[in-house]
Design a protein around this motif. Structure first.
Motif, PDB file in Angstrom:
ATOM      1  N   ALA A 263      57.189  52.529  53.656  1.00 53.11           N
ATOM      2  CA  ALA A 263      57.944  53.773  53.931  1.00 53.11           C
ATOM      3  C   ALA A 263      57.074  54.477  55.146  1.00 53.11           C
ATOM      4  O   ALA A 263      57.423  54.841  56.157  1.00 53.11           O
ATOM      5  CB  ALA A 263      57.638  55.061  52.765  1.00 53.11           C
ATOM      6  N   TYR A 264      55.647  54.097  55.204  1.00 52.46           N
ATOM      7  CA  TYR A 264      54.699  54.656  56.476  1.00 52.46           C
ATOM      8  C   TYR A 264      55.191  53.723  57.562  1.00 52.46           C
ATOM      9  O   TYR A 264      55.073  54.355  58.381  1.00 52.46           O
ATOM     10  CB  TYR A 264      53.397  54.590  55.905  1.00 52.46           C
ATOM     11  CG  TYR A 264      52.920  55.928  55.074  1.00 52.46           C
ATOM     12  CD1 TYR A 264      52.817  56.976  55.896  1.00 52.46           C
ATOM     13  CD2 TYR A 264      52.576  55.846  53.877  1.00 52.46           C
ATOM     14  CE1 TYR A 264      52.380  58.304  55.393  1.00 52.46           C
ATOM     15  CE2 TYR A 264      51.838  57.084  53.247  1.00 52.46           C
ATOM     16  CZ  TYR A 264      51.771  58.191  54.005  1.00 52.46           C
ATOM     17  OH  TYR A 264      51.624  59.451  53.522  1.00 52.46           O
ATOM     18  N   ALA A 265      55.314  52.752  57.300  1.00 46.16           N
ATOM     19  CA  ALA A 265      55.859  51.704  58.426  1.00 46.16           C
ATOM     20  C   ALA A 265      57.010  52.190  59.158  1.00 46.16           C
ATOM     21  O   ALA A 265      57.226  52.291  60.268  1.00 46.16           O
ATOM     22  CB  ALA A 265      56.027  50.290  58.001  1.00 46.16           C
ATOM     23  N   ARG A 266      58.101  52.666  58.321  1.00 50.22           N
ATOM     24  CA  ARG A 266      59.177  53.391  59.226  1.00 50.22           C
ATOM     25  C   ARG A 266      58.744  54.582  59.534  1.00 50.22           C
ATOM     26  O   ARG A 266      59.562  54.731  60.658  1.00 50.22           O
ATOM     27  CB  ARG A 266      60.400  53.514  57.705  1.00 50.22           C
ATOM     28  CG  ARG A 266      60.953  52.230  57.338  1.00 50.22           C
ATOM     29  CD  ARG A 266      62.138  52.645  56.380  1.00 50.22           C
ATOM     30  NE  ARG A 266      61.764  53.225  55.215  1.00 50.22           N
ATOM     31  CZ  ARG A 266      61.499  52.605  54.127  1.00 50.22           C
ATOM     32  NH1 ARG A 266      61.332  51.445  53.856  1.00 50.22           N
ATOM     33  NH2 ARG A 266      61.127  53.390  52.827  1.00 50.22           N
ATOM     34  N   ILE A 267      57.913  55.388  58.861  1.00 47.93           N
ATOM     35  CA  ILE A 267      57.540  56.693  59.636  1.00 47.93           C
ATOM     36  C   ILE A 267      57.105  56.447  60.929  1.00 47.93           C
ATOM     37  O   ILE A 267      57.357  57.301  61.862  1.00 47.93           O
ATOM     38  CB  ILE A 267      56.636  57.484  58.667  1.00 47.93           C
ATOM     39  CG1 ILE A 267      57.188  57.879  57.590  1.00 47.93           C
ATOM     40  CG2 ILE A 267      55.870  58.500  59.471  1.00 47.93           C
ATOM     41  CD1 ILE A 267      56.414  58.665  56.599  1.00 47.93           C
ATOM     42  N   LYS A 268      56.146  55.246  60.881  1.00 50.93           N
ATOM     43  CA  LYS A 268      55.498  55.149  62.380  1.00 50.93           C
ATOM     44  C   LYS A 268      56.463  54.609  63.303  1.00 50.93           C
ATOM     45  O   LYS A 268      56.398  55.174  64.606  1.00 50.93           O
ATOM     46  CB  LYS A 268      54.409  53.677  62.064  1.00 50.93           C
ATOM     47  CG  LYS A 268      53.747  53.507  63.420  1.00 50.93           C
ATOM     48  CD  LYS A 268      52.484  52.668  63.182  1.00 50.93           C
ATOM     49  CE  LYS A 268      52.976  51.177  62.840  1.00 50.93           C
ATOM     50  NZ  LYS A 268      51.812  50.177  62.855  1.00 50.93           N
ATOM     51  N   GLN A 269      57.598  53.965  63.043  1.00 52.68           N
ATOM     52  CA  GLN A 269      58.387  53.564  63.986  1.00 52.68           C
ATOM     53  C   GLN A 269      59.315  54.891  64.370  1.00 52.68           C
ATOM     54  O   GLN A 269      59.662  55.030  65.513  1.00 52.68           O
ATOM     55  CB  GLN A 269      59.447  52.726  63.332  1.00 52.68           C
ATOM     56  CG  GLN A 269      60.397  52.155  64.438  1.00 52.68           C
ATOM     57  CD  GLN A 269      61.263  51.066  63.719  1.00 52.68           C
ATOM     58  OE1 GLN A 269      61.244  50.586  62.602  1.00 52.68           O
ATOM     59  NE2 GLN A 269      62.484  50.817  64.276  1.00 52.68           N
ATOM     60  N   PHE A 270      59.678  55.555  63.397  1.00 58.02           N
ATOM     61  CA  PHE A 270      60.213  56.552  63.795  1.00 58.02           C
ATOM     62  C   PHE A 270      59.562  57.818  64.793  1.00 58.02           C
ATOM     63  O   PHE A 270      60.082  58.354  65.720  1.00 58.02           O
ATOM     64  CB  PHE A 270      60.330  57.601  62.515  1.00 58.02           C
ATOM     65  CG  PHE A 270      61.131  59.077  62.630  1.00 58.02           C
ATOM     66  CD1 PHE A 270      62.365  59.033  63.070  1.00 58.02           C
ATOM     67  CD2 PHE A 270      60.239  60.187  62.480  1.00 58.02           C
ATOM     68  CE1 PHE A 270      62.958  60.623  63.147  1.00 58.02           C
ATOM     69  CE2 PHE A 270      60.680  61.396  62.553  1.00 58.02           C
ATOM     70  CZ  PHE A 270      61.975  61.557  62.899  1.00 58.02           C
ATOM     71  N   ILE A 271      58.441  57.694  64.350  1.00 61.79           N
ATOM     72  CA  ILE A 271      57.546  58.706  65.432  1.00 61.79           C
ATOM     73  C   ILE A 271      57.469  58.398  66.713  1.00 61.79           C
ATOM     74  O   ILE A 271      57.377  58.969  67.820  1.00 61.79           O
ATOM     75  CB  ILE A 271      55.949  59.045  64.709  1.00 61.79           C
ATOM     76  CG1 ILE A 271      56.077  59.685  63.539  1.00 61.79           C
ATOM     77  CG2 ILE A 271      55.161  59.466  65.667  1.00 61.79           C
ATOM     78  CD1 ILE A 271      54.735  59.841  62.782  1.00 61.79           C
ATOM     79  N   TYR A 272      57.230  56.890  66.695  1.00 65.17           N
ATOM     80  CA  TYR A 272      56.812  56.258  68.194  1.00 65.17           C
ATOM     81  C   TYR A 272      58.433  56.512  69.143  1.00 65.17           C
ATOM     82  O   TYR A 272      58.482  56.605  70.090  1.00 65.17           O
ATOM     83  CB  TYR A 272      56.731  54.773  67.967  1.00 65.17           C
ATOM     84  CG  TYR A 272      55.374  54.456  67.506  1.00 65.17           C
ATOM     85  CD1 TYR A 272      54.682  55.372  67.253  1.00 65.17           C
ATOM     86  CD2 TYR A 272      54.861  53.230  67.708  1.00 65.17           C
ATOM     87  CE1 TYR A 272      53.098  55.254  66.720  1.00 65.17           C
ATOM     88  CE2 TYR A 272      53.498  52.915  67.349  1.00 65.17           C
ATOM     89  CZ  TYR A 272      52.747  54.023  66.858  1.00 65.17           C
ATOM     90  OH  TYR A 272      51.589  53.676  66.288  1.00 65.17           O
TER      91      TYR A 272
END
Length: 507
Positions: free
Chosen positions: A31-40
């Motif tokens: 989930a945090y990996a997806r959040i990181k991609q989303f933020i970027y």
């Protein structure tokens, strides 16, 4: 905006969508990996374009724009921010803009409800802080750049105020959206954006007084108005120096006169000022001679700063010295202690001195120096102010008329030690975003808000970070924001918000 990077050839309008998921500890990392991609991705499509629009507005802080209350520039920049915030699909958000037009700069409060399950929620608040006023342009800028002309070059967004501190509101909201998209609980959050930080936060006490009951039980403060010693990890600022400013004026005549007639008899007013400054600063070493501006440096700080020696020449590269300039031989750690924990004096301005092109052979009747003291983080700045006023004005040379006026005092601040949960979260998130653990650093400047919050919320933890890295040159020419660094810092802040909720639930 002007765009010189191929990856930013098109900046379209993007709107966030909430995607709620059901997470368990097993898939939290994913989930945090997806959040990181989303933020970027959202930095590229939305945050950077919004910052470009913000940079275009010359909304200088009130100390530098006498027409701030009537020209509408601060209002224009604040409205840009508020309109964007209101468009974002943040669950449980309340947006309040406090105004007293013509008298006080505006103040933005964004409140977001906790998503921690009610039975497990201790009811604590995370307070996030930024500001949106700007320093003057300070020309000249490099060819093709300008303070109000946003330019992206080599992954850096150039322009006044993007890094100091326009990005703060966008990053704060983006962190919340990222967590809500993945259904990762976050605590109650209060975001405050002020509009005269660069002038000493003169209205902040008033506005905080107006909203203090709405802030709740603050247990974590995240300030996004600090900086970094490198771009390879997130940095947490653990101390801020205090500030004391004032104007020292020396007068010896009621009118100017020819130096050929008066020179040698009439003392030059700059000589009077030099003599007075020698009372408060050692001219050879720069040591400030006012004991009240100093404080004991904690041994843990001295020990922690030893890691700065590993930066090697990179640490000193942040200072734009001319070739051949020589300083006393010191380690990076010692230089850092000088900047973060020891007081200093700078003459930041002068009046009564004509430009060299118009300076005749004249003895001037008066000269004024504007003095800026930086006080140690735990110094008693108010006691120091009384001592400085006395030392500068008592028994002046030649019985000259000496006045000390316009005094402004701001307290320093030192953070409490990090609790294990935030230390661990910062280490983990920095490794995920940068491949390297976080760093701790002091700051030679001041953020008056931090001292006030330290008094108000004695049980709070503090994460004081930001995107002002090496050569980013806040307040100076060619100020820039490193976009990739901004993305990574934003992700680490998001992890801290999630980590706060997780630590609260465990209790």
């Amino acid at each position: 905006y002007q765009n010189e990077s191929a990856s930013f050839k098109k900046a379209g309008k993007a709107f966030f969508s909430i995607h709620m998921a059901t997470n368990t500890p097993a898939d939290e990392a994913a989930a945090y990996a997806r959040i990181k991609q989303f933020i970027y991705e959202q930095w590229d499509s939305t945050v950077v374009p919004m910052l470009c629009e913000y940079i275009k507005i010359p909304n200088q802080s009130p100390d530098y724009d006498v027409e701030w209350a009537t020209n509408g520039l601060i209002e224009q920049a604040m409205n840009l921010i508020v309109d964007w915030v209101k468009r974002q699909p943040v669950k449980g958000m309340t947006v309040t803009l406090l105004e007293d037009r013509g008298h006080r700069t505006p103040f933005l409060l964004v409140e977001v409800d906790s998503t921690i399950p009610a039975a497990q929620d201790p009811g604590h608040t995370v307070l996030m802080y930024g500001h949106m006023d700007k320093q003057p342009p300070l020309l000249p800028w490099a060819e093709g750049l300008g303070p109000y002309t946003p330019v992206i070059r080599d992954g850096r967004l150039y322009g006044r105020g993007g890094a100091d501190d326009g990005y703060a509101i966008f990053a704060s909201i983006l962190s919340i959206i990222g967590l809500q998209r993945e259904n990762i609980p976050h605590p109650r959050i209060a975001i405050t954006i002020e509009a005269d930080e660069e002038s000493g936060s003169n209205n902040l006490d008033h506005w905080i007084g107006q909203v203090q009951s709405r802030l709740g039980d603050v247990r974590l403060v995240i300030c996004l108005d600090s900086g970094a010693l490198s771009y390879d990890c997130i940095w947490n600022t653990t101390s801020l120096r205090g500030v004391l400013n004032g104007e020292l004026k020396a007068e010896v005549m009621y009118e100017a006169m020819h130096s050929g007639i008066g020179g040698g008899v009439v003392p030059d007013t700059t000589r009077v000022l030099r003599s007075l400054l020698a009372r408060i600063e050692d001219v050879d070493t720069g040591k400030v001679l006012i004991p009240e501006l100093h404080c004991d440096i904690p041994p843990s700080v001295v020990e922690n700063f030893q890691c700065l020696n590993a930066l090697g020449p990179e640490f000193m590269a942040q200072y734009p010295f001319l070739p051949g300039i020589q300083l006393p031989e010191k380690s990076n750690a010692d230089h850092a202690l000088d900047n973060y924990w020891r007081p200093s004096l700078t003459v930041t301005g002068a009046e009564g001195l004509p430009p060299c092109s118009r300076a005749g052979n004249v003895l001037r009747q008066s000269t004024t120096f504007k003095l800026s003291f930086r006080a140690a983080p735990k110094a008693d700045v108010k006691a120091a102010a009384a001592k400085i006023a006395a030392r500068l004005t008592e028994n002046p040379p030649y019985n000259a008329r000496v006045t000390w006026s316009g005094e402004h005092v701001g307290e320093g601040w030192a953070a409490p030690p990090l609790l294990p949960w935030i230390d661990q979260t910062l280490r983990e998130s920095s490794l995920e975003a940068f491949g390297k653990s976080f760093g701790e650093v002091g700051l030679g400047g001041s953020i008056p808000f931090m001292a006030m919050l330290g008094r108000m919320f004695k049980e709070a933890q503090f994460l004081v970070t930001g995107v002002l890295g090496p050569s980013s040159n806040a307040h100076g020419p060619n100020e820039f924001l490193d976009i990739m660094f901004g993305k990574r810092v934003n992700y680490c802040v998001t992890r801290v918000l999630g980590g706060f909720a997780k630590a609260a639930v465990r209790k």
